[in-house]
Design a protein around this motif. Structure first.
Motif, PDB file in Angstrom:
ATOM      1  N   GLY A 186     -10.400   4.815  -5.501  1.00 53.37           N
ATOM      2  CA  GLY A 186     -11.652   5.543  -5.649  1.00 53.37           C
ATOM      3  C   GLY A 186     -11.973   5.960  -7.065  1.00 53.37           C
ATOM      4  N   GLY A 187     -10.944   6.337  -7.840  1.00 51.59           N
ATOM      5  CA  GLY A 187     -11.142   6.690  -9.240  1.00 51.59           C
ATOM      6  C   GLY A 187     -11.586   8.117  -9.498  1.00 51.59           C
ATOM      7  N   SER A 190       0.824  -1.206   0.000  1.00 51.79           N
ATOM      8  CA  SER A 190       0.000   0.000   0.000  1.00 51.79           C
ATOM      9  C   SER A 190       0.860   1.259   0.000  1.00 51.79           C
ATOM     10  CB  SER A 190      -0.907   0.005   1.237  1.00 51.79           C
ATOM     11  OG  SER A 190      -1.713  -1.142   1.261  1.00 51.79           O
ATOM     12  N   GLY A 191       0.210   2.382  -0.292  1.00 47.20           N
ATOM     13  CA  GLY A 191       0.864   3.668  -0.170  1.00 47.20           C
ATOM     14  C   GLY A 191       0.745   4.197   1.242  1.00 47.20           C
ATOM     15  N   VAL A 192       1.346   5.358   1.483  1.00 50.59           N
ATOM     16  CA  VAL A 192       1.225   5.967   2.808  1.00 50.59           C
ATOM     17  C   VAL A 192      -0.012   6.863   2.873  1.00 50.59           C
ATOM     18  CG1 VAL A 192       3.662   5.740   3.342  1.00 50.59           C
ATOM     19  CG2 VAL A 192       2.848   7.816   2.211  1.00 50.59           C
ATOM     20  N   ILE A 193      -0.603   7.175   1.718  1.00 53.02           N
ATOM     21  CA  ILE A 193      -2.002   7.585   1.662  1.00 53.02           C
ATOM     22  C   ILE A 193      -2.746   6.475   0.931  1.00 53.02           C
ATOM     23  CG2 ILE A 193      -3.691   9.172   0.696  1.00 53.02           C
ATOM     24  CD1 ILE A 193      -1.828  11.442   1.035  1.00 53.02           C
ATOM     25  N   THR A 194      -3.784   5.951   1.567  1.00 56.92           N
ATOM     26  CA  THR A 194      -4.641   4.953   0.932  1.00 56.92           C
ATOM     27  C   THR A 194      -6.041   5.528   0.809  1.00 56.92           C
ATOM     28  OG1 THR A 194      -3.377   3.055   1.755  1.00 56.92           O
ATOM     29  CG2 THR A 194      -5.662   2.657   1.114  1.00 56.92           C
ATOM     30  N   ILE A 195      -6.590   5.472  -0.413  1.00 62.96           N
ATOM     31  CA  ILE A 195      -7.932   5.974  -0.693  1.00 62.96           C
ATOM     32  C   ILE A 195      -8.768   4.791  -1.153  1.00 62.96           C
ATOM     33  CG2 ILE A 195      -9.298   7.565  -2.096  1.00 62.96           C
ATOM     34  CD1 ILE A 195      -6.734   9.288  -2.347  1.00 62.96           C
ATOM     35  N   ASP A 248      -0.709   2.621 -13.501  1.00 62.36           N
ATOM     36  CA  ASP A 248      -1.686   3.525 -14.118  1.00 62.36           C
ATOM     37  C   ASP A 248      -2.273   2.879 -15.372  1.00 62.36           C
ATOM     38  OD1 ASP A 248      -3.141   5.765 -14.916  1.00 62.36           O
ATOM     39  OD2 ASP A 248      -1.396   6.733 -15.850  1.00 62.36           O
ATOM     40  N   PRO A 249      -3.049   1.799 -15.222  1.00 61.65           N
ATOM     41  CA  PRO A 249      -3.554   1.097 -16.411  1.00 61.65           C
ATOM     42  C   PRO A 249      -4.492   1.926 -17.274  1.00 61.65           C
ATOM     43  CG  PRO A 249      -4.595   0.273 -14.410  1.00 61.65           C
ATOM     44  CD  PRO A 249      -3.477   1.158 -13.974  1.00 61.65           C
ATOM     45  N   LYS A 250      -5.142   2.951 -16.709  1.00 65.60           N
ATOM     46  CA  LYS A 250      -6.058   3.788 -17.493  1.00 65.60           C
ATOM     47  C   LYS A 250      -5.366   5.003 -18.109  1.00 65.60           C
ATOM     48  CE  LYS A 250     -10.355   2.407 -15.287  1.00 65.60           C
ATOM     49  NZ  LYS A 250     -11.659   2.862 -14.754  1.00 65.60           N
ATOM     50  N   LYS A 251      -4.048   5.070 -17.954  1.00 69.27           N
ATOM     51  CA  LYS A 251      -3.257   6.165 -18.548  1.00 69.27           C
ATOM     52  C   LYS A 251      -3.767   7.542 -18.100  1.00 69.27           C
ATOM     53  CE  LYS A 251      -1.015   3.020 -20.793  1.00 69.27           C
ATOM     54  NZ  LYS A 251       0.316   2.591 -20.300  1.00 69.27           N
ATOM     55  N   ILE A 254      -2.969   4.220  -9.327  1.00 65.04           N
ATOM     56  CA  ILE A 254      -4.302   4.761  -9.601  1.00 65.04           C
ATOM     57  C   ILE A 254      -4.993   3.895 -10.650  1.00 65.04           C
ATOM     58  CG2 ILE A 254      -3.920   7.132  -8.848  1.00 65.04           C
ATOM     59  CD1 ILE A 254      -3.168   7.871 -11.675  1.00 65.04           C
ATOM     60  N   ASP A 255      -5.122   2.612 -10.313  1.00 63.51           N
ATOM     61  CA  ASP A 255      -5.670   1.682 -11.297  1.00 63.51           C
ATOM     62  C   ASP A 255      -7.144   1.933 -11.591  1.00 63.51           C
ATOM     63  OD1 ASP A 255      -6.669   0.777  -8.903  1.00 63.51           O
ATOM     64  OD2 ASP A 255      -5.829  -1.242  -9.038  1.00 63.51           O
ATOM     65  N   SER A 256      -7.834   2.716 -10.752  1.00 59.01           N
ATOM     66  CA  SER A 256      -9.231   3.064 -11.039  1.00 59.01           C
ATOM     67  C   SER A 256      -9.377   4.394 -11.747  1.00 59.01           C
ATOM     68  CB  SER A 256     -10.039   3.093  -9.733  1.00 59.01           C
ATOM     69  OG  SER A 256     -10.062   1.823  -9.129  1.00 59.01           O
ATOM     70  N   GLY A 257      -8.240   5.058 -11.980  1.00 54.41           N
ATOM     71  CA  GLY A 257      -8.273   6.341 -12.663  1.00 54.41           C
ATOM     72  C   GLY A 257      -8.212   7.512 -11.701  1.00 54.41           C
TER      73      GLY A 257
END
Length: 411
Positions: free
Chosen positions: A321-322, A292-297, A368-371, A351-354
């Motif tokens: 969250g996206g 995880s990151g040190v900020i998790t959303i 970053d799969p959504k570029k 940011i796999d949800s964008g």
């Protein structure tokens, strides 16, 4: 040891710990035969300092070392015209085991709690716990608690908050949070070592240093648990997050599902998530969080993160969250490795949800799969920022990006 010296030591002990009862006195006084226990107790009690009353001036209630901050908060809650509480330099620690050092719920809305000089709020009090106790030397779940019914009119400003160590009790919940309509799950008690924010709660947190806290499972620095009431954000401005650790997610800031925050001009250095087993997944059977990151959303949560600097952490941000936005931030070498999950690859943004990302300087890999991270809207693999001692970048390319101290040294 002379009887007079024993008497003096007894009075000092009683003054320090404010314990006006004879068993402690008898323990310390030993074989003082020439003075009766009753006479010695009276003598010691006569030396006890009278706790100074909270002072109300035109500019608010004034709290000094030896006073209880919560007493001032209760007075300010009843005052219809003066809701400022100023805490003067010193360290303030819990005087009993409970869920929070200080708490603000609906009745405290609109209070401005402001540090005057260097003020440390700590979860620790080794005099109330044994080294073998879980969470030692912490004796509260949270240092500061913001409950349901808190608006952005409520301000916490200028404090250093430290000492959380995964202590947990579930006693006195109604005192902390009178609202019984919003579900209180495990995370209500366990997360948010430095600051816990729960329900319809949207405080403003400014110029606060959050350092050296640990929680299991999540949110050692700030845990936001809006429970879906995220129409307004928590406002976090000009804050520092140093060396906070969690067993699972969000060492600095954890936005639990259905939460929101606005994070502006903040600095994140040396924070580490995933220091151990994902105890939530072990109990629930869900997938484990191991990197995880040190900020998790979390899902259905979002943040506006602007002009912040992340460096030297174990990853920067993971965002499920996206809908978050990242603007004019610096992500530089968040590749801190630790003994746990040592082989997991490091990243700056996951940011796999964008997300919306612009004006950011990013050194290191992203997921970053959504570029969402445009190479024309951001600077990827930029030159080193050349941070000074306050982590202000000296390279001219960064003049509009990242954290800046709000001090005379850096106007």
């Amino acid at each position: 040891m002379p009887a007079q010296l024993k008497s003096f030591e007894a009075s000092i002990f009683l003054r320090k710990y404010e314990i006006p009862n004879s068993p402690f006195l008898a323990y310390l006084s030993g074989n003082m035969k020439q003075l009766s226990a009753k006479l010695l107790l009276c003598s010691a009690l006569s030396l006890l300092p009278v706790r100074s009353a909270i002072i109300l001036s035109e500019d608010g209630y004034h709290v000094y070392p030896g006073d209880h901050i919560q007493d001032a908060l209760q007075l300010a809650a009843e005052n219809k015209t003066n809701k400022t509480v100023k805490v003067h330099a010193g360290e303030y620690r819990p005087e009993a085991k409970r869920q929070a050092l200080i708490w603000l719920n609906k009745k405290h809305d609109g209070i401005h709690l402001i540090a005057e000089g260097p003020v440390t709020l700590t979860a620790a009090n080794p005099q109330l716990a044994l080294p073998a106790d879980k969470g030692y030397p912490a004796v509260v779940n949270h240092v500061v608690y913001f409950g349901d019914g808190i608006s952005s009119n409520t301000l916490l400003k200028g404090f250093r908050i430290t000492g959380a160590n995964s202590f947990e009790t579930r006693r006195f919940t109604r005192q902390l949070e009178p609202d019984v309509t919003i579900l209180k799950n495990w995370f209500f008690y366990s997360d948010g070592g430095a600051i816990k924010i729960f329900g319809r709660s949207y405080p403003t947190i400014q110029n606060v240093e959050v350092a050296g806290n640990f929680t299991s499972p999540c949110g050692a620095g700030i845990s936001v648990q809006h429970q879906g009431f995220n129409e307004n954000p928590v406002i976090i401005e000009n804050c520092l997050f140093f060396t906070n650790r969690t067993q699972v997610t969000g060492a600095a800031i954890d936005l639990l599902a259905g939460s929101s925050a606005k994070i502006v001009n903040c600095l994140f250095v040396g924070n580490v998530s995933n220091t151990g087993e994902d105890v939530v997944a072990t109990q629930s059977g869900e997938r484990s969080f191991t990197n995880s990151g040190v900020i998790t959303i979390f899902q259905n949560s979002f943040a506006e993160i602007r002009n912040c600097t992340f460096t030297g952490n174990r990853n920067a941000v993971d965002d499920m969250g996206g809908k978050s936005t990242y603007q004019n931030c610096i992500f530089y070498q968040n590749d801190l490795d630790t003994t746990s999950q040592k082989n997991a690859s490091r990243y700056e943004l996951n940011i796999d949800s964008g997300a919306t990302v612009s004006g950011c300087f990013i050194t290191g890999p992203n997921l970053d799969p959504k570029k969402s991270i445009s190479p024309t809207e951001n600077i990827l693999n930029p030159p080193p920022p050349k941070f000074d001692k306050d982590f202000v970048p000296q390279s001219p390319e960064y003049k509009n990006a990242g954290y800046r101290p709000t001090t005379a040294d850096h106007p």
